[in-house]
Design an enzyme around this catalytic site. Structure first.
Site, short mmCIF file in Angstrom:
data_model
loop_
_atom_site.label_atom_id
_atom_site.label_comp_id
_atom_site.label_asym_id
_atom_site.label_seq_id
_atom_site.Cartn_x
_atom_site.Cartn_y
_atom_site.Cartn_z
N CYS A 113 0.80 -1.22 0.00
CA CYS A 113 0.00 0.00 0.00
C CYS A 113 0.84 1.28 0.00
CB CYS A 113 -0.95 0.00 1.20
SG CYS A 113 -2.12 -1.38 1.19
N HIS A 250 -3.15 7.25 1.89
CA HIS A 250 -3.57 5.93 1.39
C HIS A 250 -4.95 5.64 1.94
CE1 HIS A 250 -4.04 1.76 0.67
NE2 HIS A 250 -3.81 1.41 1.93
N ASN A 280 -10.10 -0.07 -0.47
CA ASN A 280 -8.64 -0.03 -0.38
C ASN A 280 -8.07 -0.63 -1.67
OD1 ASN A 280 -5.92 -0.47 0.13
ND2 ASN A 280 -6.22 -1.22 2.21
#
Length: 323
Positions: A113, A250, A280
């Site tokens: 990520c 993020h 996500n």
């Protein structure tokens, strides 16, 4: 002094939208449970013919169009991904081929990520070092293909997509008012590698594997790690949280986003939040969010933009950018 200036942005999402209501028919969960714990309302899932490279190439072409450039003008491609089309060649090389490029060089960065922050930092180093003049920086993922769709604690969280930025070398005075990447700080700590990982790979199981996560452990470390690396960026640049026009985090989940903003004393009105729409998307989440905020007019030339992320490893990082 040479700075890496953003010339264009682009994004791509799969055709299929998977809402929380539809998710209720696939796994034992509910819209209320997902929204309350994550803030996620929907996500996009790659279908037949849609891959990390195809989404990355689509986002790249849109970024090039926004920059008024063609693939022939690019001399480097860097793609942040944990879900490449093939073990090798890289997603970046696959994207290079889709763009019709036979010149320059292309490679992937894998920091889960945090991948896009790592990729931006790497591209900036190549530009500052004179090794590249125009770079496509891409974050692209198809996490739906490494999810355990029986595990309701993880399969509801992730989505697929891609985002891209064009960075260009520009000579400037080197002040904090100049456009471009100002500073970046990266960290990793492999002692946490078993808290967020995929239980497979070519060298261990010979299979792709599925994502596994200790959610509470990730959350426990996330806010502090993110805040720490951002403070390092502020110290290096002489800037403060008050100087930030936009925080683009993020998009892991709403609780982590809100917690980091609160710890840094950055009002939520200055935070770009797309986790509700995209879920996500790992390395794609930051460039997807940037693309949304540029398109709707929030991020404008001269704005100070702060990028931050944390991912499996653990990896984490922050980057300050004058738009």
């Amino acid at each position: 002094m040479i700075r890496s200036v953003v010339r264009g942005v682009g994004s791509a999402l799969p055709k299929r939208l998977l809402s929380n209501r539809e998710m209720e028919t696939l796994v034992d969960t509910s819209d209320d449970w997902i929204v309350q714990r994550t803030g996620i309302k929907q996500r996009y899932i790659a279908g037949e013919g849609e891959t990390t490279a195809s989404l990355g190439a689509e986002a790249a072409l849109k970024a090039l169009e926004a920059a008024g450039l063609a693939p022939a003008d690019i001399d480097m491609i860097i793609c942040a991904t944990s879900t490449p089309d093939n073990t090798f060649p890289s997603a970046a090389v696959n994207i290079q081929n889709r763009l019709g490029m036979t010149h320059g060089f292309a490679f992937d960065v894998q920091a889960v990520c945090t991948g896009f922050v790592y990729a931006m930092t790497t591209a900036d180093a190549y530009i500052r070092g004179g090794l590249a003049k125009r770079v496509l920086v891409i974050g692209a993922e198809t996490f739906s293909r490494i999810l355990d769709w029986q595990d309701r604690t993880t399969c509801v969280l992730f989505g697929d997509g891609a985002g891209a930025l064009v960075l260009e070398a520009v000579e400037g005075q080197g002040t904090i008012a100049d456009r471009g990447v100002l500073t970046a700080h990266l960290r990793s700590d492999g002692s946490h590698k078993d808290k967020l990982y995929v239980d497979g790979g070519p060298s261990t199981t010979g299979t792709v594997g599925h994502l596994r996560m200790e959610g509470r452990e990730v959350f426990k470390h996330a806010v502090g790690m993110i805040a720490d690396v951002i403070e390092q960026s502020f110290a290096a640049s002489g800037l403060t949280a008050e100087d930030v026009d936009w925080l683009v985090p993020h998009q892991a989940n709403r609780r982590i986003i809100d917690g980091a903003a609160k710890k840094l004393d950055i009002p939520l009105e200055k935070v770009v939040i797309t986790v509700d729409q995209h879920g996500n998307t790992s390395a794609a989440s930051i460039p997807l969010a940037i693309s949304v905020a540029v398109a709707d007019g929030r991020i404008k030339q001269g704005d100070l933009v702060l990028l931050e992320a944390m991912g499996g490893g653990f990896t984490w990082g922050a980057l300050l950018l004058r738009w």
